[in-house]
Design a protein around this motif. Structure first.
Motif, PDB file in Angstrom:
ATOM      1  N   ASN A  41       2.527   4.820  10.888  1.00 61.96           N
ATOM      2  CA  ASN A  41       1.233   5.258  10.349  1.00 61.96           C
ATOM      3  C   ASN A  41       0.247   5.652  11.441  1.00 61.96           C
ATOM      4  OD1 ASN A  41       2.057   4.932   7.723  1.00 61.96           O
ATOM      5  ND2 ASN A  41       1.174   2.896   7.496  1.00 61.96           N
TER       6      ASN A  41
ATOM      7  N   THR B 189      -5.329   1.336  -2.956  1.00 62.24           N
ATOM      8  CA  THR B 189      -6.433   1.298  -1.991  1.00 62.24           C
ATOM      9  C   THR B 189      -7.400   0.166  -2.309  1.00 62.24           C
ATOM     10  OG1 THR B 189      -7.782   2.841  -3.290  1.00 62.24           O
ATOM     11  CG2 THR B 189      -6.282   3.796  -1.667  1.00 62.24           C
TER      12      THR B 189
ATOM     13  N   ARG C  94       0.861  -1.175   0.000  1.00 62.35           N
ATOM     14  CA  ARG C  94       0.000   0.000   0.000  1.00 62.35           C
ATOM     15  C   ARG C  94       0.902   1.231   0.000  1.00 62.35           C
ATOM     16  NH1 ARG C  94      -4.824   2.261   2.284  1.00 62.35           N
ATOM     17  NH2 ARG C  94      -4.938   4.258   1.173  1.00 62.35           N
ATOM     18  N   SER C  95       0.550   2.229  -0.779  1.00 63.78           N
ATOM     19  CA  SER C  95       1.228   3.524  -0.717  1.00 63.78           C
ATOM     20  C   SER C  95       0.180   4.604  -0.534  1.00 63.78           C
ATOM     21  CB  SER C  95       2.081   3.765  -1.966  1.00 63.78           C
ATOM     22  OG  SER C  95       1.320   3.641  -3.144  1.00 63.78           O
ATOM     23  N   TYR C  96       0.630   5.822  -0.213  1.00 57.11           N
ATOM     24  CA  TYR C  96      -0.285   6.854   0.246  1.00 57.11           C
ATOM     25  C   TYR C  96      -0.037   8.169  -0.487  1.00 57.11           C
ATOM     26  CZ  TYR C  96      -0.760   3.436   3.982  1.00 57.11           C
ATOM     27  OH  TYR C  96      -0.971   2.269   4.685  1.00 57.11           O
TER      28      TYR C  96
ATOM     29  N   ARG D 100       2.462   6.555   5.645  1.00 57.11           N
ATOM     30  CA  ARG D 100       1.665   7.759   5.390  1.00 57.11           C
ATOM     31  C   ARG D 100       2.494   9.024   5.549  1.00 57.11           C
ATOM     32  NH1 ARG D 100      -3.896   6.853   5.625  1.00 57.11           N
ATOM     33  NH2 ARG D 100      -4.513   4.816   6.464  1.00 57.11           N
TER      34      ARG D 100
ATOM     35  N   THR E 255       1.024  11.059   0.117  1.00 61.79           N
ATOM     36  CA  THR E 255       1.837  11.957   0.936  1.00 61.79           C
ATOM     37  C   THR E 255       2.266  13.165   0.099  1.00 61.79           C
ATOM     38  OG1 THR E 255       3.859  10.798   0.290  1.00 61.79           O
ATOM     39  CG2 THR E 255       2.702   9.979   2.245  1.00 61.79           C
TER      40      THR E 255
ATOM     41  N   PRO F  21       1.626   9.747  11.699  1.00 60.10           N
ATOM     42  CA  PRO F  21       2.438  10.000  10.499  1.00 60.10           C
ATOM     43  C   PRO F  21       3.157  11.344  10.502  1.00 60.10           C
ATOM     44  CG  PRO F  21       0.109  10.285  10.010  1.00 60.10           C
ATOM     45  CD  PRO F  21       0.186   9.790  11.416  1.00 60.10           C
TER      46      PRO F  21
ATOM     47  N   ALA G  19      -0.764   5.027  -5.646  1.00 60.06           N
ATOM     48  CA  ALA G  19      -1.379   5.244  -4.335  1.00 60.06           C
ATOM     49  C   ALA G  19      -2.891   5.059  -4.405  1.00 60.06           C
ATOM     50  CB  ALA G  19      -1.027   6.632  -3.808  1.00 60.06           C
TER      51      ALA G  19
END
Length: 567
Positions: free
Chosen positions: A402, A54, A25-27, A436, A29, A405, A50
């Motif tokens: 996370n 999800t 998972r990436s976010y 995050r 940011t 963050p 990202a």
């Protein structure tokens, strides 16, 4: 052929190889939006991954996009041949597919981990196809203008440029092909060029806006140490010109298939160039293909000149004057522009030899020779491109960060890592895509024992504080929330900070500082949304245009049928 190259990626795990980094998972940011000191080189790919992660594991997303890029390259090459050289038939299309997928450029960029660049590479024949007329005879007469300004064609152009624009380099490659083809559009050339520029500007909004508000490119002004390090490289038995002409010559000698590290590279280059040369004379007579031939020649000659002494000085001067053009340092990646012309030339060679040799036999010999002279591209470049499994500690450490963050500082100081569980090849630090929080990274690279500095001045200052033994209060005042030490971090002093998590691979220290987020997040989110909307709208318009075209074709057949019966 795509499966022949990428089959190992069907196994569970995540791609982690040099510049290729995927995580579960990436976010979204600040770093994923380009709001860092570093130049925005990975936009909008980080935004896209990202979002997709999800719903689907990020490792699956990256592997699927990589495979899609190669498949699109082959399919696009076949469709381009079917449109521009219909008399080449299935045999010519097979040769074009082989050239597009089975070549040193694909092998070297796979080993360098440039998965998103290969997506852009796969879009190039499709961009050219947006401008190609349907030729209805071997004489090369066209059925209409090169680019009819209709709903489907414009939508296709927008979609393929936006998809190639997962990275700035991919967008620049696609825009170059589009503008070159526009110049052959006769009276429509300026309209075509205008549409191409408009589509390119829309697709470029994420990194253009990030450059304007983040200043990442401005921070990249001092790139002199990297100019020579990233220049194209001559492979054994081939001068730089020969390496580039045969679609090889990447700057990193370690990201090269074994067969290109010996004099066997001469065989690979000789076969590919002989096939292309056999088809060029016929291709020159096809006006539609001339822009692609010119681009192919420039894509080989200009990077060759860039690798000479005067060329390196010129590149250094250009980057010094316009820091945003640091993207041009890696001269060999522009050789991708030659692929559409090479694929067409391979198909044209089948036509040229057909009076003496059956087309099927020619195609079989050509395809077999191309594969045989680059045998180690098969099975993930000889098993060197395969997924890996993260240790359980990475998930646990990410969960700790996370939960709160705040900005993260990382040791060791280099941006590349050696993990025993990821093999012997260095990899880009995956932590920024695991959490995050924003991870402070210098972007420094060590190439052949020489450090090429990145743009992360703040990260460099914080890392120096860590090495100097700064306490938690000093680090918190600098806006650091966490410190992560990856691996054994040889040479790194023991930090006198509270430990929040520790295992054999990672140590997470709690600092407690925080930093305000960028005030430009909203505008960057809007820019990325425009890119995503262009991608979706272009796809819908292209599909609607295709359906309309098929409906009109069927209606015309219904009209023509009774007329032929009356005759």
């Amino acid at each position: 052929m795509t499966l022949g190259v990428t089959a190992p990626l069907l196994a569970p795990g995540h791609l982690l190889l040099r510049d290729a980094v995927s995580t579960p998972r990436s976010y979204l940011t600040d770093g994923a939006l380009g709001l860092t000191q570093a130049a925005p080189r990975a936009l909008p790919q980080d935004f896209a991954v990202a979002l997709a992660s999800t719903v689907v594991d990020g490792g699956v997303v990256v592997k699927a996009l990589l495979m899609l890029g190669l498949w699109l390259a082959g399919w696009g090459a076949a469709r381009l041949v079917a449109t521009v050289l219909p008399d080449a038939g299935t045999a010519g299309q097979c040769v074009a597919v082989t050239i597009a997928i089975w070549n040193p450029y694909v092998a070297e960029r796979l080993l360098q981990g440039h998965w998103s660049l290969l997506v852009g590479y796969g879009c190039l024949p499709w961009v050219a196809l947006c401008f190609a007329p349907k030729l209805h005879s071997s004489s090369g007469s066209a059925s209409g203008p090169l680019l009819e300004c209709n709903f489907g064609r414009v939508g296709a152009l927008l979609f393929w440029i936006a998809l190639a624009g997962l990275t700035p380099t991919g967008l620049m490659l696609a825009a170059t092909i589009a503008l070159a083809c526009s110049m052959a559009a006769g009276r429509s050339r300026w309209r075509c060029a205008g549409l191409s520029l408009a589509a390119s500007m829309i697709a470029a909004l994420p990194w253009l806006v990030a450059s304007a508000v983040g200043g990442g490119w401005a921070a990249a002004a001092d790139q002199q140490p990297g100019v020579a390090a990233f220049a194209a490289r001559a492979e054994p038995g081939l001068a730089t010109l020969g390496s580039l002409a045969s679609l090889g010559g990447i700057w990193n000698a370690e990201a090269v298939p074994a067969s290109r590290t010996t004099l066997f590279a001469l065989a690979s280059a000789g076969v590919l160039l002989a096939i292309v040369a056999a088809g060029v004379p016929l291709l020159i007579r096809r006006r539609t293909a001339l822009p692609l031939l010119v681009v192919a020649a420039a894509a080989v000659v200009i990077p060759t000149l860039m690798a000479t002494g005067p060329g390196l000085a010129a590149v250094d001067a250009v980057i010094g004057a316009v820091p945003g053009l640091g993207v041009i340092r890696d001269g060999q990646k522009w050789v991708a522009l030659a692929m559409p012309a090479y694929a067409l030339a391979g198909a044209a060679a089948v036509i040229a030899l057909r009076p003496r040799v059956p087309a099927a036999a020619t195609a079989a010999v050509f395809a077999a020779a191309l594969v045989a002279t680059l045998p180690d591209l098969a099975w993930g470049v000889g098993g060197r491109v395969n997924p890996v499994q993260y240790p359980a500690g990475w998930s646990a450490a990410a969960a700790v960060i996370n939960a709160d963050p705040a900005p993260v500082a990382v040791l060791p100081v280099d941006s590349m890592r050696h993990f025993s569980w990821a093999g012997e090849v260095p990899v880009l630090d995956p932590l920024p895509r695991w959490v995050r929080a924003d991870v402070l990274s210098t972007g420094d690279l060590t190439i052949a024992g020489r450090t090429v500095p990145g743009e992360g001045t703040r990260a460099r200052e914080v890392q120096q504080m860590l090495i100097s033994g700064a306490d938690a209060d000093q680090l918190a005042a600098a806006g650091v929330g966490w410190v992560v030490v990856e691996g054994t971090a040889d040479g790194t002093p023991e930090l006198r900070l509270p430990v929040a998590y520790r295992d054999d691979d990672l140590t997470v220290y709690a600092v407690g500082g925080d930093a305000a987020g960028s005030p430009h997040r909203t505008v960057l989110l809007a820019a990325h949304t425009v890119w995503l909307a262009a991608l979706g709208a272009g796809l819908i318009a292209m599909l609607v245009g295709l359906l309309r075209s098929r409906h009109a074709h069927r209606r015309q057949q219904d009209v023509d049928g009774p007329e032929r019966g009356d005759q």
